[in-house]
Motif scaffolding. Sequence first.
Motif, PDB file in Angstrom:
ATOM      1  N   ILE A 111       1.054  -1.230   0.093  1.00 18.95           N
ATOM      2  CA  ILE A 111       0.068   0.108   0.169  1.00 18.95           C
ATOM      3  C   ILE A 111       0.865   1.322   0.097  1.00 18.95           C
ATOM      4  N   GLY A 112       2.320   1.198   0.058  1.00 19.03           N
ATOM      5  CA  GLY A 112       3.031   2.241  -0.035  1.00 19.03           C
ATOM      6  C   GLY A 112       4.611   1.950  -0.112  1.00 19.03           C
ATOM      7  N   CYS A 113       5.233   3.028   0.188  1.00 20.53           N
ATOM      8  CA  CYS A 113       6.741   2.924  -0.020  1.00 20.53           C
ATOM      9  C   CYS A 113       7.319   3.285   1.340  1.00 20.53           C
ATOM     10  N   GLN A 114       8.671   2.879   1.717  1.00 21.21           N
ATOM     11  CA  GLN A 114       9.526   3.239   2.963  1.00 21.21           C
ATOM     12  C   GLN A 114      10.595   3.973   2.271  1.00 21.21           C
ATOM     13  N   PHE A 115      10.749   5.284   2.800  1.00 21.56           N
ATOM     14  CA  PHE A 115      12.051   5.916   2.742  1.00 21.56           C
ATOM     15  C   PHE A 115      12.751   6.667   3.968  1.00 21.56           C
TER      16      PHE A 115
END
Length: 362
Positions: A216-220
């Motif tokens: 459902i999303g990204c990690q940065f």
Amino acid sequence: MMLRSVVIACLCVAAVAHINDAQQSRGRCWSSGNGKPAQFWDEGSRVDRGKFWYECKRGSLEPRGCFSETNERLFLHQTYVTNGYEVECALDNRNSLIFKFVGCSPDGIRKFKVGETWEDDRKMYWFECRADGPYLRIEVGGCLTHDKTRHIKLGERYDFGDYTYECMKKYNGSIQMCSVGCIHNNEHFAVGQQWPDGDFLYYCKLNGGRCQKVCIGCQFRQKRLYNGDRYEKDSTVYQCEVRPDKYGHKPVGCVVRDDKGQTVERVVGCRWYQTTPNSKVEQTCELVDEKTVIKTLGCVFVNKGFDTLFLYPGTYTIWTQQMNKKSLGVACIAGDSPRLETFEVSEIGAKTAGLKYDQPRG
């Protein structure tokens, strides 16, 4: 005398007959049966009464057996199957005939004692023969695991693959193995929970009654990003892209410093100018190997506020129109700091090393 002897003899015969009748009555049984009202039954007679039958023995009716629902005559301790259960013709603690439930027979062939279990033909569920007071009850015990090797009780959970399953009884009474959670790197997550893994953010979703792990999303840098959110890394603008069939960190732009030193995001394909009083450097943002790069398209020489000529990067020319009554060398320098340079014609050897001559374009 002779008459007296005859009378005495007759009295003796009558007395003997009375004694014999009394003895015979004591050896017979008084009871109704066989569809007849109460009467004496001779020794050894079989007497049927309702669902049970007896034998006359020494003046008493002794229990000998029962009748099945199809009126089959059964002896003591014989059994028959009816409505999914095995029934025995037995005696209770008062020596009275009874029907005793002794086993379950779901198909009328196999027989199971109290506490024994069996599985359905498709090996989806398992059943147990349970006591229910004086009766027995066939009850669904639970589900079988996916590999069909273990019994899971109603309400019990177990892990299989990337998901946790529970054997559940639905509102309509049906039994079903339902996925109720997700497993990721040996960690358990309930429906609705999120967790990061590497560069992405995942979610345990219930989809059509089944659990599903979805991105459902990204990690940065410890920051969670969702579809459309952007971040900058190594002069590239990335956008978190989440689609039903794919997800990723998509490069969408370049980080550019404008004339005032401010950083500006330029999308892929965009063109712009870096300007000075006497020049314009035309640039664009291009996608190369999953990263964006700033590419110089050319230089524009500006004279008295007008765009006078255009040069491609890495080229030079001689502008022969009078400028302070002299010809002028013009070069478009590429590299990390692209720029337009002008120089005296006498400096052409030093200023054009590595450059290619080109005709000026207005």
